[in-house]
Design an enzyme around this catalytic site. Structure first.
Site, short mmCIF file in Angstrom:
data_model
loop_
_atom_site.label_atom_id
_atom_site.label_comp_id
_atom_site.label_asym_id
_atom_site.label_seq_id
_atom_site.Cartn_x
_atom_site.Cartn_y
_atom_site.Cartn_z
N SER A 151 0.84 -1.20 0.00
CA SER A 151 0.00 0.00 0.00
C SER A 151 0.87 1.24 0.00
O SER A 151 2.02 1.23 0.47
CB SER A 151 -0.89 -0.02 1.25
OG SER A 151 -1.39 1.26 1.54
N TYR A 164 -0.36 -0.05 10.42
CA TYR A 164 -0.62 -0.62 9.09
C TYR A 164 0.53 -0.28 8.14
O TYR A 164 1.06 -1.14 7.43
CB TYR A 164 -1.94 -0.08 8.56
CG TYR A 164 -2.31 -0.54 7.18
CD1 TYR A 164 -2.80 -1.82 6.95
CD2 TYR A 164 -2.18 0.33 6.08
CE1 TYR A 164 -3.14 -2.23 5.67
CE2 TYR A 164 -2.52 -0.08 4.80
CZ TYR A 164 -3.00 -1.36 4.60
OH TYR A 164 -3.34 -1.76 3.34
#
Length: 276
Positions: A151, A164
């Site tokens: 990501s 994350y």
């Protein structure tokens, strides 16, 4: 007439396959003839808050022309990952590719509860490591491929997604390291970094106030992932930006001709805040 099936007789494990990019990737592989082990926690019998189950995805793979196998698995548990790989081998007799797509995120930065921090790393980083380790001998038998899904959050701070982002940059390090380690086994390992807004259920839930009409479909990301799986094993150790890959290779047409800012620029990363 069904299109050519370049993945005919090839077995692919896709984690996080109950919904989103994982589901779309499994279905695209099914369209190309693959046998797909659809791995996630959610089943028809045990549903989660978000829609989608591994059983539904396996049926969709079958309908697309492949062979779907639903493999329920809690990826935060090492013994369950080992059982998952054993189930795939017992059913299909081999493994040609692994897509480490499953991920979780929780809101919170320095104040994130330790148990949630540890769960984030267990699923986003440790599970791909263990799956790579366990699949290694089987992939080596078939000149296998691994794609790890990352990501834009790996590259910058997006509050409240610190853990994350940390887990995703660790996944990218796992990619380049395991690519070097597994080169002698002729196993290619690459990373597909999602750095444009993709309309998966999880991303949309995390950004309920965003204009979702501008987001690309999960099928676009699936096209890029399957393209990477289709490359020769000499294509390895790559940390590919989804947007840059689309522009360079002329794939993922929905974004390939978008001449916006480079996805690695600070402005573009800031615009993606909370979307990946």
């Amino acid at each position: 007439m069904r299109e050519a099936q370049p993945f005919k007789n090839r077995v692919v494990i896709v984690t996080g396959a109950s919904r989103g990019v994982g589901r779309a990737t499994a279905i695209r592989l099914g369209e190309q003839g693959a046998a797909v082990a659809c791995v996630a926690r959610a089943t028809d019998a045990t549903r989660l808050k978000l829609p989608g189950t591994v059983d539904e995805t396996a049926r969709a793979v079958n309908a697309a022309g492949g062979e779907g196998l639903a493999v329920p698995c809690d990826l935060s548990k090492p013994d369950r990952i080992e059982a998952m790989v054993n189930t795939v081998m017992a059913h299909f007799g081999g493994i040609d590719a692994l897509v480490n797509n499953a991920a979780v995120t929780f809101a919170g930065d320095l104040d994130l509860e330790l148990k949630r921090y540890e769960l984030t790393f267990a699923i986003n980083t440790t599970a791909p490591l263990l799956a790579t380790r366990l699949c290694r001998p089987h992939l080596a038998d078939r000149n296998g491929r691994i794609v790890n899904v990352s990501s834009a959050a790996a590259l910058a701070f997006y509050s409240p997604m610190m853990a994350y982002g940390m887990s995703k940059i660790a996944l990218e390090h796992l990619t380049v390291s395991s690519a070097a380690i597994l080169a002698g086994d002729k196993i290619a390992v690459n990373c597909f970094r999602i750095d444009t807004a993709v309309a998966s259920e999880g991303f949309m839930m995390n950004s309920p106030d965003a204009d979702h009409s501008t987001w690309v479909s999960t099928a676009v990301a699936a096209e890029g992932i399957v393209w990477m799986l289709s490359q020769p094993t000499t294509y390895t150790g790559r940390l590919e930006s989804m947007v840059a890959l689309a522009r360079r290779e002329g794939i993922m047409a929905e974004i390939a001709h978008n001449r916006g800012p480079d996805p690695s620029s600070p402005w573009s990363l800031d615009r993606a805040r909370g979307l990946a």
